[in-house]
Motif scaffolding. Structure first.
Motif, PDB file in Angstrom:
ATOM      1  N   ALA A  76       0.726  -0.923  -0.264  1.00  0.00           N
ATOM      2  CA  ALA A  76      -0.175  -0.169  -0.323  1.00  0.00           C
ATOM      3  C   ALA A  76       0.945   1.396  -0.426  1.00  0.00           C
ATOM      4  O   ALA A  76       0.968   2.004  -0.526  1.00  0.00           O
ATOM      5  CB  ALA A  76      -1.205   0.184   0.779  1.00  0.00           C
ATOM      6  N   LEU A  77       1.739   1.249   0.766  1.00  0.00           N
ATOM      7  CA  LEU A  77       2.740   2.176   0.848  1.00  0.00           C
ATOM      8  C   LEU A  77       3.779   2.833  -0.307  1.00  0.00           C
ATOM      9  O   LEU A  77       4.296   3.877  -0.598  1.00  0.00           O
ATOM     10  CB  LEU A  77       3.749   2.129   1.479  1.00  0.00           C
ATOM     11  CG  LEU A  77       3.218   2.623   3.212  1.00  0.00           C
ATOM     12  CD1 LEU A  77       4.387   1.616   4.502  1.00  0.00           C
ATOM     13  CD2 LEU A  77       3.035   3.412   3.373  1.00  0.00           C
ATOM     14  N   GLY A  78       4.034   1.138  -1.175  1.00  0.00           N
ATOM     15  CA  GLY A  78       3.733   1.373  -2.772  1.00  0.00           C
ATOM     16  C   GLY A  78       3.482   2.135  -3.291  1.00  0.00           C
ATOM     17  O   GLY A  78       3.362   3.120  -4.427  1.00  0.00           O
ATOM     18  N   LYS A  79       2.370   1.462  -3.397  1.00  0.00           N
ATOM     19  CA  LYS A  79       1.571   2.780  -4.250  1.00  0.00           C
ATOM     20  C   LYS A  79       1.350   4.161  -3.970  1.00  0.00           C
ATOM     21  O   LYS A  79       0.696   4.481  -5.290  1.00  0.00           O
ATOM     22  CB  LYS A  79      -0.093   1.801  -4.262  1.00  0.00           C
ATOM     23  CG  LYS A  79       0.140   0.288  -4.658  1.00  0.00           C
ATOM     24  CD  LYS A  79      -1.532  -0.477  -4.272  1.00  0.00           C
ATOM     25  CE  LYS A  79      -1.473  -2.127  -5.197  1.00  0.00           C
ATOM     26  NZ  LYS A  79      -2.780  -2.005  -4.317  1.00  0.00           N
ATOM     27  N   LYS A  80       1.609   3.850  -3.075  1.00  0.00           N
ATOM     28  CA  LYS A  80       0.786   5.810  -3.040  1.00  0.00           C
ATOM     29  C   LYS A  80       1.816   5.987  -3.190  1.00  0.00           C
ATOM     30  O   LYS A  80       2.473   7.335  -3.798  1.00  0.00           O
ATOM     31  CB  LYS A  80       0.734   6.101  -1.185  1.00  0.00           C
ATOM     32  CG  LYS A  80       0.224   7.052  -0.823  1.00  0.00           C
ATOM     33  CD  LYS A  80       0.353   7.232   1.235  1.00  0.00           C
ATOM     34  CE  LYS A  80      -0.041   8.757   0.922  1.00  0.00           C
ATOM     35  NZ  LYS A  80      -0.221   9.168   2.568  1.00  0.00           N
ATOM     36  N   SER A  81       3.997   6.186  -3.031  1.00  0.00           N
ATOM     37  CA  SER A  81       4.777   6.584  -3.009  1.00  0.00           C
ATOM     38  C   SER A  81       4.239   6.576  -4.868  1.00  0.00           C
ATOM     39  O   SER A  81       5.223   7.260  -5.377  1.00  0.00           O
ATOM     40  CB  SER A  81       5.721   5.597  -3.055  1.00  0.00           C
ATOM     41  OG  SER A  81       7.050   6.153  -2.806  1.00  0.00           O
ATOM     42  N   ARG A  82       4.239   5.578  -5.676  1.00  0.00           N
ATOM     43  CA  ARG A  82       4.233   5.772  -7.482  1.00  0.00           C
ATOM     44  C   ARG A  82       3.552   6.962  -7.657  1.00  0.00           C
ATOM     45  O   ARG A  82       3.546   7.249  -8.211  1.00  0.00           O
ATOM     46  CB  ARG A  82       4.009   4.687  -8.190  1.00  0.00           C
ATOM     47  CG  ARG A  82       4.659   3.239  -8.065  1.00  0.00           C
ATOM     48  CD  ARG A  82       4.178   2.116  -8.096  1.00  0.00           C
ATOM     49  NE  ARG A  82       5.443   0.927  -8.146  1.00  0.00           N
ATOM     50  CZ  ARG A  82       5.308   0.175  -7.784  1.00  0.00           C
ATOM     51  NH1 ARG A  82       4.679   0.364  -6.774  1.00  0.00           N
ATOM     52  NH2 ARG A  82       6.896  -0.261  -7.183  1.00  0.00           N
ATOM     53  N   LYS A  94       9.830   6.960  -3.867  1.00  0.00           N
ATOM     54  CA  LYS A  94      10.792   7.176  -2.839  1.00  0.00           C
ATOM     55  C   LYS A  94      10.333   5.910  -2.275  1.00  0.00           C
ATOM     56  O   LYS A  94       9.507   5.189  -2.142  1.00  0.00           O
ATOM     57  CB  LYS A  94       9.965   8.852  -1.744  1.00  0.00           C
ATOM     58  CG  LYS A  94      10.647  10.251  -1.966  1.00  0.00           C
ATOM     59  CD  LYS A  94      10.291  11.282  -1.041  1.00  0.00           C
ATOM     60  CE  LYS A  94      10.927  12.362  -1.737  1.00  0.00           C
ATOM     61  NZ  LYS A  94      10.340  13.088  -0.777  1.00  0.00           N
ATOM     62  N   GLU A  95      11.529   6.286  -1.626  1.00  0.00           N
ATOM     63  CA  GLU A  95      11.902   4.336  -0.741  1.00  0.00           C
ATOM     64  C   GLU A  95      10.259   4.918   0.373  1.00  0.00           C
ATOM     65  O   GLU A  95       9.829   5.551   1.193  1.00  0.00           O
ATOM     66  CB  GLU A  95      12.869   4.823   0.253  1.00  0.00           C
ATOM     67  CG  GLU A  95      13.423   5.563   1.250  1.00  0.00           C
ATOM     68  CD  GLU A  95      13.739   6.987   0.316  1.00  0.00           C
ATOM     69  OE1 GLU A  95      14.008   7.626   1.964  1.00  0.00           O
ATOM     70  OE2 GLU A  95      13.719   7.478  -0.544  1.00  0.00           O
ATOM     71  N   VAL A  96       9.874   2.887   0.520  1.00  0.00           N
ATOM     72  CA  VAL A  96       8.499   3.255   1.375  1.00  0.00           C
ATOM     73  C   VAL A  96       9.360   2.490   2.653  1.00  0.00           C
ATOM     74  O   VAL A  96       9.002   2.598   3.942  1.00  0.00           O
ATOM     75  CB  VAL A  96       7.950   2.320   1.378  1.00  0.00           C
ATOM     76  CG1 VAL A  96       7.332   2.534  -0.243  1.00  0.00           C
ATOM     77  CG2 VAL A  96       7.965   0.906   0.701  1.00  0.00           C
ATOM     78  N   PHE A  97      10.751   1.919   3.020  1.00  0.00           N
ATOM     79  CA  PHE A  97      11.252   1.787   4.100  1.00  0.00           C
ATOM     80  C   PHE A  97      12.456   1.994   4.381  1.00  0.00           C
ATOM     81  O   PHE A  97      13.658   1.660   3.190  1.00  0.00           O
ATOM     82  CB  PHE A  97      10.665  -0.359   4.267  1.00  0.00           C
ATOM     83  CG  PHE A  97      11.987  -0.471   5.653  1.00  0.00           C
ATOM     84  CD1 PHE A  97      11.032  -0.410   6.758  1.00  0.00           C
ATOM     85  CD2 PHE A  97      13.603  -1.257   5.629  1.00  0.00           C
ATOM     86  CE1 PHE A  97      11.340  -0.814   7.860  1.00  0.00           C
ATOM     87  CE2 PHE A  97      13.630  -1.224   6.656  1.00  0.00           C
ATOM     88  CZ  PHE A  97      12.967  -1.348   7.871  1.00  0.00           C
ATOM     89  N   SER A  98      13.232   3.067   5.114  1.00  0.00           N
ATOM     90  CA  SER A  98      14.787   3.036   5.401  1.00  0.00           C
ATOM     91  C   SER A  98      14.969   3.135   6.996  1.00  0.00           C
ATOM     92  O   SER A  98      14.427   2.878   8.067  1.00  0.00           O
ATOM     93  CB  SER A  98      14.598   3.991   5.184  1.00  0.00           C
ATOM     94  OG  SER A  98      15.914   4.850   5.022  1.00  0.00           O
ATOM     95  N   ARG A  99      16.560   2.398   6.763  1.00  0.00           N
ATOM     96  CA  ARG A  99      17.353   2.046   8.453  1.00  0.00           C
ATOM     97  C   ARG A  99      18.338   2.637   8.230  1.00  0.00           C
ATOM     98  O   ARG A  99      18.963   2.520   6.539  1.00  0.00           O
ATOM     99  CB  ARG A  99      17.475   1.003   9.024  1.00  0.00           C
ATOM    100  CG  ARG A  99      15.513   0.510   8.988  1.00  0.00           C
ATOM    101  CD  ARG A  99      15.085   1.277  10.316  1.00  0.00           C
ATOM    102  NE  ARG A  99      13.625   1.244  10.266  1.00  0.00           N
ATOM    103  CZ  ARG A  99      12.447   1.609  10.667  1.00  0.00           C
ATOM    104  NH1 ARG A  99      12.668   2.156   9.628  1.00  0.00           N
ATOM    105  NH2 ARG A  99      11.317   1.402  10.771  1.00  0.00           N
ATOM    106  N   ILE A 100      19.074   3.217   8.711  1.00  0.00           N
ATOM    107  CA  ILE A 100      20.698   4.060   8.905  1.00  0.00           C
ATOM    108  C   ILE A 100      21.231   3.187  10.119  1.00  0.00           C
ATOM    109  O   ILE A 100      20.479   3.261  10.971  1.00  0.00           O
ATOM    110  CB  ILE A 100      21.052   5.168   8.847  1.00  0.00           C
ATOM    111  CG1 ILE A 100      19.868   5.624  10.082  1.00  0.00           C
ATOM    112  CG2 ILE A 100      19.910   6.341   7.518  1.00  0.00           C
ATOM    113  CD1 ILE A 100      20.472   7.295  10.273  1.00  0.00           C
TER     114      ILE A 100
END
Length: 202
Positions: A76-82, A94-100
């Motif tokens: 769902a986050l991917g669809k919204k980002s697209r 934009k990315e839907v998950f990111s960790r540093i």
């Protein structure tokens, strides 16, 4: 032997000239370890290895990611980002998950491997909606700075190293399954340790 599967490798997903591995090496330090590498198969054997970026994620955090993949939240986050990228006229979502994460300059010096710029080593893991593939999992590294909480903050516009592995929906679910498998093993170890401690105290 060359080409033999690492006994700590739970899953390997390959792209054209890159791959990622979900490894079991770091359960004892409460981390999910994902190894990213690229290679050049036109070179002689033994000389094909290229860049490598090692990603470490808190095991509970990784377990929640697996749950979010299975529940459809990441999709769902991917669809919204697209949709957001398309509405804004952008090519890439934009990315839907990111960790540093990363290694501090102090620790690098103690390891005998300081950076020439004396900065910390920053590493970032991302899951991004792709163009040629449904998903792109990427690992990047470059200079960073340690903040007051010990977190390594990226300090670059362009990473020194970046490795991307494309996946479809099924491969992403297999990736999540590997995370869940390791998380359950980690939980069992934690629970067994607590039970043993209680038995010793009684």
């Amino acid at each position: 032997m060359a080409g033999e599967k690492d006994k700590k490798q739970i899953l390997k997903i390959s792209g054209k000239k890159q791959f990622l591995e979900v490894m079991a090496n770091c359960i004892n330090i409460d981390r999910l370890y994902i190894n990213f590498e690229d290679y050049d198969d036109t070179k002689p054997k033994g000389q094909r290895k290229g860049q490598q970026v090692q990603i470490y994620i808190d095991m509970l955090d990784a377990y929640v990611l697996a749950k979010d993949i299975f529940s459809g939240k990441i999709d769902a986050l991917g669809k919204k980002s697209r949709e957001t990228a398309k509405a804004g006229g952008y090519t890439y979502a934009k990315e839907v998950f990111s960790r540093i994460g990363g290694v501090s300059a102090v620790k690098l010096a103690k390891m005998g491997a300081p950076r020439k710029d004396k900065m910390s080593l920053s590493r970032t893991f991302k899951i991004t909606p792709g163009i040629k593939t449904k998903w792109v999992l990427s690992a990047e590294s470059g200079p960073g700075e340690e903040d007051a909480n010990g977190l390594i903050i990226p300090k670059y516009k362009t990473p020194e190293q970046i490795i991307r592995v494309g996946m479809n929906d099924e491969q992403l679910k297999v990736f999540a399954s590997a995370i869940e498998l390791l998380a359950h093993a980690w939980m069992r170890e934690k629970i067994n340790g607590l039970v043993l401690t209680q038995e010793i105290k009684m």
